[in-house]
Design an enzyme around this catalytic site. Structure first.
Site, PDB file in Angstrom:
ATOM      1  N   ILE A   1       0.944  -1.455  -0.085  1.00 19.49           N
ATOM      2  CA  ILE A   1      -0.073   0.072  -0.041  1.00 19.49           C
ATOM      3  C   ILE A   1       1.107   1.239  -0.022  1.00 19.49           C
ATOM      4  O   ILE A   1       0.430   2.481  -0.536  1.00 19.49           O
ATOM      5  CB  ILE A   1      -0.934   0.160   1.121  1.00 19.49           C
ATOM      6  CG1 ILE A   1      -0.214  -0.166   2.442  1.00 19.49           C
ATOM      7  CG2 ILE A   1      -2.151  -0.945   1.138  1.00 19.49           C
ATOM      8  CD1 ILE A   1      -1.127   0.259   3.900  1.00 19.49           C
TER       9      ILE A   1
ATOM     10  N   THR B   1      -8.750   0.235  15.637  1.00 18.54           N
ATOM     11  CA  THR B   1      -8.853  -0.617  16.702  1.00 18.54           C
ATOM     12  C   THR B   1      -9.273   0.041  18.165  1.00 18.54           C
ATOM     13  O   THR B   1      -9.115   1.192  18.285  1.00 18.54           O
ATOM     14  CB  THR B   1      -7.562  -1.165  17.039  1.00 18.54           C
ATOM     15  OG1 THR B   1      -7.517  -2.009  18.232  1.00 18.54           O
ATOM     16  CG2 THR B   1      -6.360  -0.408  16.758  1.00 18.54           C
ATOM     17  N   ASP B   2      -9.940  -0.720  19.249  1.00 17.08           N
ATOM     18  CA  ASP B   2      -9.994  -0.021  20.355  1.00 17.08           C
ATOM     19  C   ASP B   2      -8.524   0.173  20.969  1.00 17.08           C
ATOM     20  O   ASP B   2      -8.704   0.981  22.085  1.00 17.08           O
ATOM     21  CB  ASP B   2     -11.112  -0.852  21.573  1.00 17.08           C
ATOM     22  CG  ASP B   2     -10.373  -2.540  21.447  1.00 17.08           C
ATOM     23  OD1 ASP B   2      -9.376  -2.637  21.007  1.00 17.08           O
ATOM     24  OD2 ASP B   2     -10.985  -3.213  22.328  1.00 17.08           O
ATOM     25  N   GLU B   3      -7.663  -0.316  20.539  1.00 17.64           N
ATOM     26  CA  GLU B   3      -6.304  -0.206  21.305  1.00 17.64           C
ATOM     27  C   GLU B   3      -5.795   1.316  21.215  1.00 17.64           C
ATOM     28  O   GLU B   3      -4.931   1.476  22.161  1.00 17.64           O
ATOM     29  CB  GLU B   3      -5.394  -1.106  20.831  1.00 17.64           C
ATOM     30  CG  GLU B   3      -5.799  -2.681  20.886  1.00 17.64           C
ATOM     31  CD  GLU B   3      -4.316  -3.438  20.794  1.00 17.64           C
ATOM     32  OE1 GLU B   3      -3.482  -3.238  20.947  1.00 17.64           O
ATOM     33  OE2 GLU B   3      -5.063  -4.816  20.309  1.00 17.64           O
TER      34      GLU B   3
ATOM     35  N   TYR C   1       2.126  -0.474  17.988  1.00 16.60           N
ATOM     36  CA  TYR C   1       1.126  -1.087  17.134  1.00 16.60           C
ATOM     37  C   TYR C   1      -0.117   0.121  17.410  1.00 16.60           C
ATOM     38  O   TYR C   1      -0.522   0.699  16.357  1.00 16.60           O
ATOM     39  CB  TYR C   1       0.615  -2.358  17.472  1.00 16.60           C
ATOM     40  CG  TYR C   1      -0.913  -2.747  16.938  1.00 16.60           C
ATOM     41  CD1 TYR C   1      -1.061  -2.716  15.762  1.00 16.60           C
ATOM     42  CD2 TYR C   1      -2.010  -2.876  17.694  1.00 16.60           C
ATOM     43  CE1 TYR C   1      -2.547  -2.823  14.862  1.00 16.60           C
ATOM     44  CE2 TYR C   1      -3.208  -3.111  17.349  1.00 16.60           C
ATOM     45  CZ  TYR C   1      -3.311  -3.184  15.655  1.00 16.60           C
ATOM     46  OH  TYR C   1      -4.737  -3.292  15.232  1.00 16.60           O
TER      47      TYR C   1
ATOM     48  N   LYS D   1      -1.586   2.825  14.788  1.00 16.90           N
ATOM     49  CA  LYS D   1      -3.205   3.218  14.454  1.00 16.90           C
ATOM     50  C   LYS D   1      -3.794   4.104  14.669  1.00 16.90           C
ATOM     51  O   LYS D   1      -4.614   4.820  13.889  1.00 16.90           O
ATOM     52  CB  LYS D   1      -3.967   1.557  14.859  1.00 16.90           C
ATOM     53  CG  LYS D   1      -3.291   0.524  14.712  1.00 16.90           C
ATOM     54  CD  LYS D   1      -3.758   0.125  13.300  1.00 16.90           C
ATOM     55  CE  LYS D   1      -5.249   0.125  12.804  1.00 16.90           C
ATOM     56  NZ  LYS D   1      -5.490  -0.346  11.322  1.00 16.90           N
TER      57      LYS D   1
HETATM   58  P1  NAD Z   1      -3.814  -9.276   9.734  1.00 16.63           P
HETATM   59  O1  NAD Z   1      -2.443  -9.185  10.159  1.00 16.63           O
HETATM   60  O2  NAD Z   1      -4.457 -10.858   9.835  1.00 16.63           O
HETATM   61  O3  NAD Z   1      -3.698  -9.115   8.085  1.00 16.63           O
HETATM   62  C1  NAD Z   1      -3.365  -7.842   7.697  1.00 16.63           C
HETATM   63  C2  NAD Z   1      -3.060  -8.117   6.032  1.00 16.63           C
HETATM   64  O4  NAD Z   1      -2.369  -6.919   5.670  1.00 16.63           O
HETATM   65  C3  NAD Z   1      -2.258  -9.255   5.530  1.00 16.63           C
HETATM   66  O5  NAD Z   1      -2.961  -9.907   4.663  1.00 16.63           O
HETATM   67  C4  NAD Z   1      -1.032  -8.690   5.199  1.00 16.63           C
HETATM   68  O6  NAD Z   1      -0.339  -9.405   3.987  1.00 16.63           O
HETATM   69  C5  NAD Z   1      -1.354  -7.276   4.619  1.00 16.63           C
HETATM   70  N1  NAD Z   1      -0.372  -6.200   4.586  1.00 16.63           N
HETATM   71  C6  NAD Z   1       0.551  -6.066   5.560  1.00 16.63           C
HETATM   72  N2  NAD Z   1       1.259  -4.727   5.153  1.00 16.63           N
HETATM   73  C7  NAD Z   1       0.661  -4.591   3.995  1.00 16.63           C
HETATM   74  C8  NAD Z   1       1.481  -3.625   3.128  1.00 16.63           C
HETATM   75  N3  NAD Z   1       2.265  -2.823   3.424  1.00 16.63           N
HETATM   76  N4  NAD Z   1       0.617  -3.555   1.817  1.00 16.63           N
HETATM   77  C9  NAD Z   1      -0.265  -4.155   1.590  1.00 16.63           C
HETATM   78  N5  NAD Z   1      -0.793  -5.119   2.243  1.00 16.63           N
HETATM   79  C10 NAD Z   1      -0.225  -5.537   3.631  1.00 16.63           C
HETATM   80  O7  NAD Z   1      -4.711  -8.226  10.268  1.00 16.63           O
HETATM   81  P2  NAD Z   1      -6.125  -8.443  10.896  1.00 16.63           P
HETATM   82  O8  NAD Z   1      -6.317  -9.054  12.039  1.00 16.63           O
HETATM   83  O9  NAD Z   1      -6.984  -8.900   9.566  1.00 16.63           O
HETATM   84  O10 NAD Z   1      -6.572  -6.872  10.864  1.00 16.63           O
HETATM   85  C11 NAD Z   1      -7.007  -6.023   9.906  1.00 16.63           C
HETATM   86  C12 NAD Z   1      -7.499  -4.598  10.204  1.00 16.63           C
HETATM   87  O11 NAD Z   1      -8.240  -4.745  11.510  1.00 16.63           O
HETATM   88  C13 NAD Z   1      -5.901  -4.245  10.666  1.00 16.63           C
HETATM   89  O12 NAD Z   1      -5.816  -2.634  10.328  1.00 16.63           O
HETATM   90  C14 NAD Z   1      -6.055  -4.169  12.288  1.00 16.63           C
HETATM   91  O13 NAD Z   1      -5.263  -2.894  12.736  1.00 16.63           O
HETATM   92  C15 NAD Z   1      -7.446  -4.156  12.616  1.00 16.63           C
HETATM   93  N6  NAD Z   1      -7.974  -4.564  13.760  1.00 16.63           N
HETATM   94  C16 NAD Z   1      -7.734  -6.006  14.182  1.00 16.63           C
HETATM   95  C17 NAD Z   1      -8.283  -6.661  15.276  1.00 16.63           C
HETATM   96  C18 NAD Z   1      -8.153  -7.998  15.436  1.00 16.63           C
HETATM   97  O14 NAD Z   1      -8.537  -8.394  16.433  1.00 16.63           O
HETATM   98  N7  NAD Z   1      -7.493  -8.774  14.513  1.00 16.63           N
HETATM   99  C19 NAD Z   1      -8.967  -5.846  15.976  1.00 16.63           C
HETATM  100  C20 NAD Z   1      -9.050  -4.352  16.150  1.00 16.63           C
HETATM  101  C21 NAD Z   1      -8.739  -3.734  14.614  1.00 16.63           C
HETATM  102  P1  TYD Z   2      -3.778 -10.873  21.002  1.00 20.74           P
HETATM  103  O1  TYD Z   2      -4.334 -11.934  20.677  1.00 20.74           O
HETATM  104  O2  TYD Z   2      -2.215 -10.710  20.629  1.00 20.74           O
HETATM  105  O3  TYD Z   2      -4.487  -9.446  20.587  1.00 20.74           O
HETATM  106  P2  TYD Z   2      -4.248  -8.063  21.209  1.00 20.74           P
HETATM  107  O4  TYD Z   2      -2.738  -7.710  21.813  1.00 20.74           O
HETATM  108  O5  TYD Z   2      -4.279  -7.152  19.806  1.00 20.74           O
HETATM  109  O6  TYD Z   2      -5.380  -7.719  22.198  1.00 20.74           O
HETATM  110  O7  TYD Z   2      -3.790 -10.929  22.490  1.00 20.74           O
HETATM  111  C1  TYD Z   2      -4.995 -10.982  23.249  1.00 20.74           C
HETATM  112  C2  TYD Z   2      -4.879 -10.821  24.715  1.00 20.74           C
HETATM  113  O8  TYD Z   2      -4.105 -12.092  25.328  1.00 20.74           O
HETATM  114  C3  TYD Z   2      -3.825  -9.770  25.144  1.00 20.74           C
HETATM  115  O9  TYD Z   2      -4.083  -9.415  26.472  1.00 20.74           O
HETATM  116  C4  TYD Z   2      -2.458 -10.464  25.190  1.00 20.74           C
HETATM  117  C5  TYD Z   2      -2.866 -11.841  25.743  1.00 20.74           C
HETATM  118  N1  TYD Z   2      -2.080 -12.979  25.223  1.00 20.74           N
HETATM  119  C6  TYD Z   2      -1.468 -14.110  26.053  1.00 20.74           C
HETATM  120  O10 TYD Z   2      -1.892 -14.090  27.167  1.00 20.74           O
HETATM  121  N2  TYD Z   2      -1.062 -15.017  25.474  1.00 20.74           N
HETATM  122  C7  TYD Z   2      -0.600 -15.009  24.169  1.00 20.74           C
HETATM  123  O11 TYD Z   2       0.138 -15.993  23.902  1.00 20.74           O
HETATM  124  C8  TYD Z   2      -1.126 -14.049  23.485  1.00 20.74           C
HETATM  125  C9  TYD Z   2      -0.708 -14.139  21.723  1.00 20.74           C
HETATM  126  C10 TYD Z   2      -1.773 -12.938  23.934  1.00 20.74           C
END
Ligand code: NAD
Ligand code: TYD
Length: 361
Positions: free
Chosen positions: A61, A125-127, A151, A155
């Site tokens: 991107i 994200t809520d983070e 991270y 964001k």
């Molecule tokens: P993920 O890590 O599973 O996937 C990220 C994707 O982005 C991958 O396919 C990767 O190849 C692609 N990517 C990374 N860098 C790139 C670049 N420079 N150019 C093009 N593509 C690139 O992430 P996810 O869990 O699917 O999260 C998606 C979005 O949702 C993110 O913006 C994340 O911050 C947000 N989000 C995720 C969670 C969660 O619990 N997973 C919660 C809140 C918000």
């Molecule tokens: P994670 O799935 O990494 O998501 P995020 O950090 O984005 O919230 O972690 C969820 C919660 O679980 C977080 O409080 C960290 C904790 N955690 C563990 O306790 N053990 C683990 O191995 C991982 C990956 C996360």
């Protein structure tokens, strides 16, 4: 008919979203822009990859001009931006790619949207709101940003840029800040899929610190439904919190998951033959839970006030944590090949053989 540019569509939430959207909006099509980092797997898009409504482009991107040319060439009207470096622990070990992709990459996309008068939806994200004390009220869309990890800070910076492009240039944007997602196609480095895979393999399930950190868990399909509601609104700068209405400590979440794994093994004797190292056959998955050193700067509690999306758009999550975890577990048990391939990297060879004609590696 809408044609979207979906960034990060080979990742966990992006792949779920694309499958969800295409199955419900038969006139729409998507161009997927994804760099295929360790977290991006074409295998997650397999059910739709050969559809004429999907074009996959491997690219970063942050590449100047790339998104702009895709928007112009394919006459796209909305950018839905999922692409990110998304794992907190990796951001602690090495923040640079997080700033590169999440901040500078987002900025490239904003420039593309501005030059092409394209709508822009940003997934956040809520983070960004940081850690809450035990008695603090859940965060609203008006709560201050106090990110803790690199991270979350990256964001937060991206969110500010998206809002700035709306205020300064009138870019039609929306932002959603969602809580912890779980469900199919999540890379087994995040807590839920890591715990499932380790339980099946009989490996320790690591719990950081005392495990009393609180997270709000959102089943990924509920997230997709919420995004569908938001994308149906006029993009006039709104932000929506999306939560799962399920706040749990990490320890409680993993204990419930362990119980459901034991239950699945009791119901299906074939599982103990497929996963002979798992203690689930003896009803002992929870014995794998192992407290390990805490994450530096670990946020203690997240909680979302999601009344805005509930009141304005009528969105409520359909899944409880238990029903969502049951569906997630069923999916991981049925897709052993997917998680083994994404974990050992061998899916790349497999996808090259399957899809080398439509995707360049
Ligand atoms: P993920 O890590 O599973 O996937 C990220 C994707 O982005 C991958 O396919 C990767 O190849 C692609 N990517 C990374 N860098 C790139 C670049 N420079 N150019 C093009 N593509 C690139 O992430 P996810 O869990 O699917 O999260 C998606 C979005 O949702 C993110 O913006 C994340 O911050 C947000 N989000 C995720 C969670 C969660 O619990 N997973 C919660 C809140 C918000
Ligand atoms: P994670 O799935 O990494 O998501 P995020 O950090 O984005 O919230 O972690 C969820 C919660 O679980 C977080 O409080 C960290 C904790 N955690 C563990 O306790 N053990 C683990 O191995 C991982 C990956 C996360």
């Amino acid at each position: 008919m809408t044609n979207f540019l979906v960034t990060g569509g080979a990742g966990f939430i992006g792949a779920n979203f694309i499958q969800y959207w295409l199955s419900r909006h038969s006139a729409d099509s998507v161009v997927v822009l994804d760099a295929l980092t360790y977290a991006g797997n074409l295998a997650s898009l397999e059910p739709v990859l050969s559809s004429p409504r999907v074009v996959f482009v491997r690219g970063d991107i942050g590449t100047p001009g790339l998104a702009e040319s895709l928007v112009r060439d394919h006459r796209l009207t909305v950018i839905i931006h999922f692409a990110a470096e998304s794992h907190v622990d990796r951001s602690i070990a090495g923040p640079d790619p997080f700033l590169q992709t999440n901040v500078l990459g987002t900025h490239e996309l904003l420039k593309a949207a501005r030059l092409t008068s394209c709508g822009f939806h940003h997934i956040s994200t809520d983070e960004v709101y940081g850690s809450l004390g035990p008695d603090d009220p859940p965060v609203t869309e008006e709560s201050p940003y106090r990110p803790s990890s690199p991270y979350a800070a990256s964001k937060a910076a991206a969110d500010h840029l998206v809002r700035a492009y709306h205020r300064t240039y009138g870019l039609p944007i929306t932002i959603t800040n969602c809580s912890n997602n779980y469900g199919p196609y999540q890379f087994p480095e995040k807590l839920i899929p890591l715990a499932i895979v380790n339980a099946l393999e009989g490996r320790p399930i690591p719990i950081y610190g005392d495990g009393q950190q609180v997270r709000d868990w959102l089943y990924v399909e509920d997230h997709c439904r919420a995004l569908e509601q938001v994308l149906g609104t006029e993009p006039k700068g709104d932000t929506y919190n999306i939560g799962g209405r399920t706040t749990l400590t990490n320890l409680a979440a993993v204990r419930l998951l362990s119980m459901l794994i034991d239950e699945a093994f009791a119901a299906d004797p074939g599982l103990s033959r497929r996963f002979p190292r798992s203690p689930a056959a003896q009803g002992r998955t929870a014995s794998l839970i192992t407290h390990v050193t805490d994450r530096p700067g670990h946020d203690r509690r997240y909680a979302m006030n999601a009344e805005k999306i509930e009141n304005e758009l009528g969105f409520r999550p359909a899944e409880t944590f238990e029903s969502g975890i049951r569906r997630t577990l069923t999916w991981y048990l049925a897709h052993e090949e997917w998680w083994r391939r994404v974990m050992d990297g061998s899916y790349r060879e497999w996808m090259r053989a399957q899809y080398g004609s439509i995707v360049s590696f």
